[in-house]
Design a protein around this motif. Structure first.
Motif, mmCIF file in Angstrom:
data_model
loop_
_atom_site.group_PDB
_atom_site.id
_atom_site.type_symbol
_atom_site.label_atom_id
_atom_site.label_comp_id
_atom_site.label_asym_id
_atom_site.label_seq_id
_atom_site.Cartn_x
_atom_site.Cartn_y
_atom_site.Cartn_z
ATOM 1 N N GLY A 181 2.855 2.230 2.415
ATOM 2 C CA GLY A 181 2.356 1.906 1.088
ATOM 3 C C GLY A 181 2.201 0.421 0.817
ATOM 4 O O GLY A 181 2.030 -0.385 1.730
ATOM 5 N N LEU A 182 2.300 0.051 -0.465
ATOM 6 C CA LEU A 182 2.185 -1.354 -0.845
ATOM 7 C C LEU A 182 3.388 -2.178 -0.420
ATOM 8 O O LEU A 182 3.351 -3.413 -0.459
ATOM 9 N N ALA A 183 4.464 -1.501 0.000
ATOM 10 C CA ALA A 183 5.664 -2.211 0.452
ATOM 11 C C ALA A 183 5.384 -3.044 1.699
ATOM 12 O O ALA A 183 6.163 -3.933 2.046
ATOM 13 N N VAL A 235 -3.925 -4.489 0.849
ATOM 14 C CA VAL A 235 -4.106 -3.197 1.518
ATOM 15 C C VAL A 235 -2.834 -2.359 1.410
ATOM 16 O O VAL A 235 -1.739 -2.875 1.172
ATOM 17 N N ILE A 236 -2.998 -1.067 1.617
ATOM 18 C CA ILE A 236 -1.901 -0.108 1.634
ATOM 19 C C ILE A 236 -1.731 0.392 3.063
ATOM 20 O O ILE A 236 -2.717 0.622 3.769
ATOM 21 N N ALA A 237 -0.489 0.550 3.489
ATOM 22 C CA ALA A 237 -0.217 1.124 4.808
ATOM 23 C C ALA A 237 -0.105 2.636 4.659
ATOM 24 O O ALA A 237 0.869 3.143 4.094
ATOM 25 N N ARG A 238 -1.115 3.338 5.121
ATOM 26 C CA ARG A 238 -1.110 4.791 5.044
ATOM 27 C C ARG A 238 -0.500 5.368 6.317
ATOM 28 O O ARG A 238 -1.106 5.298 7.392
ATOM 29 N N LYS A 239 0.705 5.918 6.165
ATOM 30 C CA LYS A 239 1.454 6.413 7.320
ATOM 31 C C LYS A 239 1.966 7.823 7.028
ATOM 32 O O LYS A 239 3.170 8.067 6.925
ATOM 33 N N HIS A 282 -7.783 -0.366 1.780
ATOM 34 C CA HIS A 282 -7.811 -1.285 0.640
ATOM 35 C C HIS A 282 -7.134 -0.650 -0.572
ATOM 36 O O HIS A 282 -7.350 0.535 -0.871
ATOM 37 N N ALA A 283 -6.340 -1.435 -1.256
ATOM 38 C CA ALA A 283 -5.656 -0.928 -2.459
ATOM 39 C C ALA A 283 -6.658 -0.523 -3.533
ATOM 40 O O ALA A 283 -6.374 0.340 -4.377
#
Length: 290
Positions: A22-24, A36-40, A50-51
């Motif tokens: 996520g945004l973390a 950006v967001i980390a989609r995992k 992109h957020a």
């Protein structure tokens, strides 16, 4: 190129597997700079997005590798260089006093400039674009040592960026680099490059004027067989051991050099070892420490 790569809060390249979900992740897009967001998740392949939910950017792998190579050299403050042409020198690790990225020198703009014994060394990183005849003339006119590192094989390999394997190729592989200047007295074509009349109007800043660059290494002091050893552990994983002359210790370091295919740098009187063997060297020294 899918967005597997982004820039962290320190503007360093990171892979999707290296960050939090996520945004973390606190990352930005390599191409456009947007958050950006980390989609995992557990279904789709991990990637950055992109957020703002806009369409993914097209990431140029050549640009990624070029940036990563500069990061690695700047963090390590040095790299392995082949023997200078027409000299008695040997291939060795060069530790730079200072490193400057992308500094313009009149008509040329090298990727990096490293200072070694107060002398500037131009470092060119080639991925798809190499030094052409025109740029070579300008480098010759400037009369500073120049090395070109060819990373095109790394671009076409399965080695991940960033990774330990990629770092080793950038810092330690002597097969992918060559001296551009000085060049051998006899060129491979049988011709010498003639002098040019270029006038360089921009001078290199002297060392005292350069901004401090934080070194990325850890220093140790060990006492082995009654002798003090100074050891430097570089970010690349390389371990460099300096010692006053002692027959027993020299024999030990020489044996380790043969065992781990290390090298000896006569200029700094240092014994250098690389991953994965360098970790064994460090552990052995800790166990031998009195």
């Amino acid at each position: 190129m899918t967005m597997y790569i982004a820039l962290n809060e320190n503007n360093k390249l990171v892979n999707i597997e290296q960050v939090e979900r996520g945004l973390a992740c606190q990352c930005t897009c390599f191409e456009c700079g947007e958050a950006v967001i980390a989609r995992k998740g557990e279904i789709k392949e991990h990637h950055f997005a992109h957020a703002s939910n806009k369409e993914s950017c097209t990431i140029n792998p050549e640009s990624v590798l070029h940036k990563y190579a500069k990061e690695v050299i700047l963090e390590s403050m040095g790299l392995m260089l082949p023997a200078l042409p027409d000299s008695d020198s040997e291939a060795a690790w060069w530790t730079f006093e200072k490193l400057l990225p992308e500094f313009s020198l009149g008509l040329i703009r090298p990727d990096l400039i490293g200072y070694f014994d107060g002398e500037p060394i131009l470092i060119e990183i080639a991925v798809t674009h190499f030094i052409d005849a025109e740029k070579l003339k300008r480098i010759e006119a400037f009369k500073s040592k120049c090395i070109e590192i060819d990373l095109s094989p790394l671009l076409n390999s399965d080695i991940a960026i960033p990774s330990t394997e990629a770092t080793q190729q950038i810092l330690e592989n002597l097969d992918n680099r060559r001296w551009i200047y000085p060049f051998p007295q006899k060129q491979s074509t049988g011709q010498q490059i003639t002098s040019t009349s270029y006038k360089i109007t921009t001078t290199l800043p002297v060392t005292s004027e350069l901004q401090n660059t934080s070194p990325n290494w850890q220093d140790y002091k060990f006492k082995v067989k009654g002798m003090h050893l100074n050891v430097r552990h570089f970010a690349s994983g390389m371990v460099s051991v300096n010692s006053a002359y002692n027959p027993e210790i020299i024999a030990m370091l020489k044996e380790w050099k043969r065992e781990g295919i290390g090298s000896y740098n006569p200029k700094y009187k240092s014994w250098n070892y690389w991953l994965p063997f360098s970790e064994q060297v460090l552990q052995r020294l800790k166990e031998l420490n009195e």
